[in-house]
Write a protein that holds these residues in place. Structure first.
Motif, PDB file in Angstrom:
ATOM      1  N   GLU A  24       0.835  -1.209   0.000  1.00 29.82           N
ATOM      2  CA  GLU A  24       0.000   0.000   0.000  1.00 29.82           C
ATOM      3  C   GLU A  24       0.866   1.253   0.000  1.00 29.82           C
ATOM      4  N   ALA A  25       1.929   1.246   0.806  1.00 26.03           N
ATOM      5  CA  ALA A  25       2.810   2.414   0.867  1.00 26.03           C
ATOM      6  C   ALA A  25       3.534   2.631  -0.460  1.00 26.03           C
ATOM      7  N   PHE A  26       3.978   1.550  -1.091  1.00 25.77           N
ATOM      8  CA  PHE A  26       4.683   1.647  -2.368  1.00 25.77           C
ATOM      9  C   PHE A  26       3.790   2.237  -3.452  1.00 25.77           C
ATOM     10  N   LEU A  27       2.517   1.895  -3.424  1.00 25.55           N
ATOM     11  CA  LEU A  27       1.588   2.343  -4.466  1.00 25.55           C
ATOM     12  C   LEU A  27       0.887   3.651  -4.128  1.00 25.55           C
ATOM     13  N   ALA A  28       1.023   4.128  -2.914  1.00 25.44           N
ATOM     14  CA  ALA A  28       0.164   5.193  -2.391  1.00 25.44           C
ATOM     15  C   ALA A  28       0.136   6.454  -3.241  1.00 25.44           C
ATOM     16  N   ASP A  29       1.271   6.935  -3.670  1.00 27.58           N
ATOM     17  CA  ASP A  29       1.322   8.223  -4.364  1.00 27.58           C
ATOM     18  C   ASP A  29       1.479   8.085  -5.872  1.00 27.58           C
ATOM     19  N   ARG A  30       1.166   6.912  -6.389  1.00 28.39           N
ATOM     20  CA  ARG A  30       1.320   6.682  -7.827  1.00 28.39           C
ATOM     21  C   ARG A  30      -0.029   6.779  -8.529  1.00 28.39           C
ATOM     22  N   SER A  31       0.001   7.278  -9.743  1.00 27.93           N
ATOM     23  CA  SER A  31      -1.231   7.421 -10.521  1.00 27.93           C
ATOM     24  C   SER A  31      -0.884   7.423 -12.002  1.00 27.93           C
ATOM     25  N   ASP A  32      -1.912   7.358 -12.825  1.00 29.17           N
ATOM     26  CA  ASP A  32      -1.747   7.431 -14.282  1.00 29.17           C
ATOM     27  C   ASP A  32      -0.750   6.392 -14.801  1.00 29.17           C
ATOM     28  N   VAL A  33      -0.890   5.166 -14.312  1.00 28.45           N
ATOM     29  CA  VAL A  33      -0.037   4.064 -14.746  1.00 28.45           C
ATOM     30  C   VAL A  33      -0.704   3.381 -15.937  1.00 28.45           C
ATOM     31  N   ALA A  34       0.043   3.152 -17.001  1.00 30.00           N
ATOM     32  CA  ALA A  34      -0.540   2.495 -18.179  1.00 30.00           C
ATOM     33  C   ALA A  34      -0.719   1.003 -17.917  1.00 30.00           C
ATOM     34  N   LEU A  49      -5.394  -3.339  -5.832  1.00 32.15           N
ATOM     35  CA  LEU A  49      -4.789  -2.027  -5.609  1.00 32.15           C
ATOM     36  C   LEU A  49      -4.233  -1.444  -6.905  1.00 32.15           C
ATOM     37  N   LEU A  50      -3.561  -2.280  -7.686  1.00 28.19           N
ATOM     38  CA  LEU A  50      -3.042  -1.817  -8.974  1.00 28.19           C
ATOM     39  C   LEU A  50      -4.167  -1.332  -9.886  1.00 28.19           C
ATOM     40  N   ALA A  51      -5.311  -2.009  -9.819  1.00 35.71           N
ATOM     41  CA  ALA A  51      -6.444  -1.647 -10.682  1.00 35.71           C
ATOM     42  C   ALA A  51      -6.983  -0.251 -10.385  1.00 35.71           C
ATOM     43  N   GLU A  52      -6.688   0.261  -9.197  1.00 36.07           N
ATOM     44  CA  GLU A  52      -7.137   1.614  -8.852  1.00 36.07           C
ATOM     45  C   GLU A  52      -6.308   2.687  -9.542  1.00 36.07           C
ATOM     46  N   GLU A  95       9.420  -6.961 -23.962  1.00 41.01           N
ATOM     47  CA  GLU A  95      10.296  -6.008 -23.280  1.00 41.01           C
ATOM     48  C   GLU A  95       9.641  -4.637 -23.194  1.00 41.01           C
ATOM     49  N   ASN A  96       9.970  -3.910 -22.136  1.00 42.73           N
ATOM     50  CA  ASN A  96       9.585  -2.502 -21.993  1.00 42.73           C
ATOM     51  C   ASN A  96       8.077  -2.276 -22.106  1.00 42.73           C
ATOM     52  N   THR A  97       7.298  -3.099 -21.421  1.00 40.17           N
ATOM     53  CA  THR A  97       5.839  -2.980 -21.526  1.00 40.17           C
ATOM     54  C   THR A  97       5.147  -2.696 -20.195  1.00 40.17           C
ATOM     55  N   VAL A  98       5.858  -2.830 -19.084  1.00 38.61           N
ATOM     56  CA  VAL A  98       5.241  -2.707 -17.762  1.00 38.61           C
ATOM     57  C   VAL A  98       5.777  -1.461 -17.064  1.00 38.61           C
ATOM     58  N   ASP A  99       4.863  -0.642 -16.574  1.00 38.84           N
ATOM     59  CA  ASP A  99       5.263   0.601 -15.908  1.00 38.84           C
ATOM     60  C   ASP A  99       5.456   0.435 -14.405  1.00 38.84           C
ATOM     61  N   LEU A 100       4.728  -0.496 -13.816  1.00 42.18           N
ATOM     62  CA  LEU A 100       4.752  -0.650 -12.364  1.00 42.18           C
ATOM     63  C   LEU A 100       4.479  -2.119 -12.031  1.00 42.18           C
ATOM     64  N   ALA A 101       5.323  -2.713 -11.189  1.00 44.45           N
ATOM     65  CA  ALA A 101       5.163  -4.136 -10.875  1.00 44.45           C
ATOM     66  C   ALA A 101       5.260  -4.372  -9.372  1.00 44.45           C
ATOM     67  N   VAL A 102       4.533  -5.388  -8.937  1.00 44.83           N
ATOM     68  CA  VAL A 102       4.579  -5.857  -7.560  1.00 44.83           C
ATOM     69  C   VAL A 102       4.928  -7.338  -7.609  1.00 44.83           C
ATOM     70  N   TYR A 103       5.990  -7.729  -6.885  1.00 45.57           N
ATOM     71  CA  TYR A 103       6.465  -9.111  -6.895  1.00 45.57           C
ATOM     72  C   TYR A 103       6.724  -9.499  -5.446  1.00 45.57           C
TER      73      TYR A 103
END
Length: 205
Positions: A24-34, A49-52, A95-103
């Motif tokens: 939640e903290a990692f994603l908190a201030d992120r927006s406009d992710v493709a 959370l990513l879907a938001e 390659e080069n298709t993901v803007d934000l990942a959670v693993y």
């Protein structure tokens, strides 16, 4: 691990209702992710959370039964993701298709160091130039283990409602070893830390 999590999926999913605070903290201030990616998505609690914040969410897991649990959760809660069955060490994306990942809570299930480093390099491959990811794995700092400077392989039992136990393979990382595997991969490390008995890293391609 596919067979193990297929067997325990329904019970496992019931115990994983809430996202981790670190995610939640990692994603908190992120927006406009493709494009957002959840590797080892399980029942989809972090995919939600990513879907938001992401236009498209890719949710990948090795277990088809856990993906079914994620599908049911998605239908119930009204978020959207593309659910994919796949291997964290061989991501089925260009390659080069993901803007934000959670693993999170997945790297430690891979069978050996070669596969673990390969999976980290796969994240680097699929991230865009400005992309970033959060990676986590169980640590020797976890309260169920004796704190150690060396990582080790073990099995951790999962107990089903009827009392049957199922062994799950884990590689328990010493924090220094976690950092060494990150350095051996193609990722660039922004930050590493230990929280709630887990090693964490924020990384970029």
């Amino acid at each position: 691990m596919r067979e193990v999590y297929d067997e325990i999926a329904t019970h496992f999913a019931k115990t994983r209702a809430y996202p981790w605070p670190e995610v939640e903290a990692f994603l908190a201030d992120r927006s406009d992710v493709a494009v957002g990616l959840d590797i080892g998505c399980g029942n989809g609690r972090h995919s939600a959370l990513l879907a938001e914040i992401a236009d498209t969410v890719l949710a990948l897991d090795v277990s088809r039964e856990l993906l079914l649990e994620a599908s049911q959760r998605m239908d119930r809660d009204g978020w959207d993701a593309e659910l994919l069955c796949g291997d964290a060490a061989t991501l089925p994306f260009r390659e080069n298709t993901v803007d934000l990942a959670v693993y999170v809570a997945t790297l430690h299930h891979l069978p050996d160091r070669e596969h673990r480093i390969r999976s980290l390099s796969e994240i680097a491959r699929v991230l865009t130039a400005d992309g970033c990811a959060l990676v986590s794995a169980w640590s020797t700092a976890h309260d169920r283990f004796e704190d150690s400077d060396e990582g080790f392989d073990t099995t951790v039992e999962w107990t089903l409602p009827g009392g049957e136990t199922v062994d799950r393979f884990y590689h328990i990382y010493a924090p220094s070893e976690f950092e060494a595997d990150l350095e051996a991969s193609d990722l660039s490390v922004v930050e590493t830390y230990v929280s709630s008995g887990n090693c964490y890293a924020e990384v970029r391609s």
